[in-house]
Design an enzyme around this catalytic site. Structure first.
Site, PDB file in Angstrom:
ATOM      1  N   GLU A  76       0.841  -1.192   0.000  1.00 58.75           N
ATOM      2  CA  GLU A  76       0.000   0.000   0.000  1.00 58.75           C
ATOM      3  C   GLU A  76       0.874   1.238   0.000  1.00 58.75           C
ATOM      4  OE1 GLU A  76      -2.714  -0.352   3.285  1.00 58.75           O
ATOM      5  OE2 GLU A  76      -3.896  -1.904   2.299  1.00 58.75           O
TER       6      GLU A  76
ATOM      7  N   HIS B 278      -8.448  10.175   3.479  1.00 57.78           N
ATOM      8  CA  HIS B 278      -8.117   9.064   2.585  1.00 57.78           C
ATOM      9  C   HIS B 278      -8.305   9.541   1.160  1.00 57.78           C
ATOM     10  CE1 HIS B 278      -7.963   5.154   0.699  1.00 57.78           C
ATOM     11  NE2 HIS B 278      -7.572   4.640   1.851  1.00 57.78           N
TER      12      HIS B 278
END
Length: 515
Positions: free
Chosen positions: A126, A238
């Site tokens: 990630e 996010h």
């Protein structure tokens, strides 16, 4: 039905006793409660609602596994880089190095992770990570599996649903209990140890990836008890919250692992959003990607950008949760780019603690998103959050159990419920979304502070009342912290101070009159 205990005073409050009270039922709360319970302590767990942020966590758990090309040093280095100069290196190392043990304990409690081959966990990568070190479950349903396993292990615990913790009670030197509101009215749980595991503060904003209970409760409870909070200006947005035309409430998240498997961010013209922004491109740390998306949307006037995952083979079985959310919004992610926008996701700061969850008040601990351990600094590294909840939650539970043994039973004085200031929630969320979002400026932050100053007092007669005062208290602290940090660092972007100031490479404790 709760009952009044003999010898606790006829205050009209219902009353209970416990050795350890845990507020919250996500990963940090249940891990800490189980740790205290396994040490023979009487544990009472309080929960406002059944929903937790843990359940919605999609990506996974960042952990260094033995017999891989990874190392604690590499994980620490990635975390420090993401934290933009504000992580405590010793805290990061302490938590990262304890990760595999904590995950192994979770597996003992029944958690099962996806395997690449029998006996070998599948790993993904990630944003901000230099290695594939993210373990996951159900493709993109890691949090749901963690929650399932912990709920099953916690079946033996005394968990009280629809119990709202209104105040941490103390005698000035140590915790004595908790003031609680439930369907029977006001009550007191007398206890020498209390663990705040209340999660985040995403509902400061109109749209967030957080469940409805994420209203800054633990931050407010700690501030009302006179404890310091820090790094609250660093609210991570996010980069890829699903844009589905719905403007408020909890919105679906498109996990970062989608980009880890090869999806790319593009604008409406098909141009890369992150090209030339960062060497890691779409896998840059979240603050970098969120800021790049915000800048592109500002430049084009478009309401969103797009995540193109059409090149990922086997998308649906790898990302069933994302697929379902997209289909619900009328999008087929295998045939069309997914519309996304940055969304309020994680607080990087919170109640100041050490790496074991201890606060400055004897008997009060904090773990999980509500705590500021020094792990995250100015920006959370993807999938470090479940890791921290497991490690610090377990440590806090053990210490809370030991403190309750050493302290012995405590008796709290029945207080009068305080009337506290609250701005109407919709007004607060609009002001925060307008003035304290991905990019802020001093003038807007001052207008936010002025609006918050107009809040009027409200009694605490319901969960909604409590949440509104908690949100207002927390918003005041966020605004003060963001005004004080006259630079851009991590996920705090000031358009009027776009550069990083080396003189501000330290955590700040906002001075606010909150009570």
């Amino acid at each position: 039905m709760t009952r009044e205990l003999p010898g606790c005073g006829g205050s009209g409050y219902w009353q209970q006793r416990a050795d350890v009270v845990v507020i919250g039922t996500g990963v940090a709360g249940l891990v800490s409660a189980l740790a205290a319970h396994r040490r023979g302590r009487k544990v009472l767990v309080l929960s406002k609602i059944g929903d937790t942020a843990t359940f919605y966590a999609q990506g996974g758990i960042a952990v260094v596994l033995p017999e891989t090309d990874d190392s604690v040093d590499a994980h620490v280095a990635d975390t420090l880089a993401a934290g933009a100069g504000l992580c405590d290196p010793d805290a990061v190392r302490s938590i990262v190095a304890d990760g595999y043990r904590a995950v192994a304990e979770l597996v003992d409690d029944g958690a099962r992770f996806d395997e690449a081959s029998p006996g070998r966990w599948a790993l993904t990568r990630e944003g901000g990570h230099s290695r594939r070190r993210i373990i996951h479950a159900g493709g993109d349903a890691t949090g749901a599996e963690v929650q399932r396993a912990l709920d099953q292990a916690a079946a033996r615990l005394d968990i009280r649903r629809h119990h709202v913790a209104l105040e941490v009670l103390h005698d000035g030197a140590a915790v004595t209990g908790v003031l609680v509101l439930n369907e029977d009215g006001l009550g007191i749980v007398h206890a020498p140890s209390v663990i705040l595991a209340t999660g985040g503060l995403g509902h400061l904003y109109s749209a967030t990836t957080n469940p409805e209970g994420s209203t800054g409760d633990g931050v407010a409870l700690a501030m009302w008890a006179g404890l310091p909070v820090s790094d609250l200006e660093f609210i991570q947005f996010h980069p890829t919250m699903l844009f589905d035309g719905q403007g408020s409430g909890r919105r679906p998240l498109i996990t970062e692992a989608v980009r880890g498997e090869g999806a790319i961010l593009i604008d409406s013209q098909g141009n890369s959003v992150t090209d030339g922004v960062h060497p890691m491109g779409d896998l840059a740390p979240r603050d970098v990607v969120a800021a790049a998306i915000d800048a592109r949307m500002t430049a084009t006037g478009d309401p969103c950008v797009y995540l193109d995952a059409r090149g990922i083979v086997g998308f649906e079985p790898r990302f069933p949760t994302v697929t379902a959310a997209c289909h619900a919004a009328g999008i087929d992610p295998t045939r069309q780019p997914i519309p996304v926008v940055p969304g309020a996701h994680y607080s990087c700061g919170g109640v100041v603690t050490d790496v074991s969850g201890r606060t400055e008040l004897a008997g009060l601990f904090a773990a999980g998103e509500v705590a500021r351990t020094g792990m995250h600094g100015a920006n959370r590294l993807a999938s470090n959050s479940l890791l921290e909840g497991l490690v610090v939650g377990g440590r806090a539970g053990k210490l809370a159990a030991a403190h309750s043994t050493d302290s012995g039973p405590r008796r709290a004085t029945a207080p009068e419920p305080a009337a506290r200031r609250a701005l109407p929630r919709a007004d607060l969320q609009r002001a925060m979304s307008r003035h304290a979002s991905v990019v802020r400026a001093g003038a807007g932050l001052q207008r936010l502070a002025d609006e918050l100053d107009e809040a009027t007092t409200r009694g605490l007669r319901s969960r909604a009342d409590f949440e509104d005062v908690a949100l207002t208290t927390t918003a005041v602290a966020v605004a003060a912290a963001a005004l004080a940090r006259t630079e851009s660092r991590g996920c705090h972007h000031r358009s009027d101070f776009p550069e990083t100031d080396p003189a501000l490479a330290r955590s700040l404790v906002p001075a606010v009159a909150c009570c």
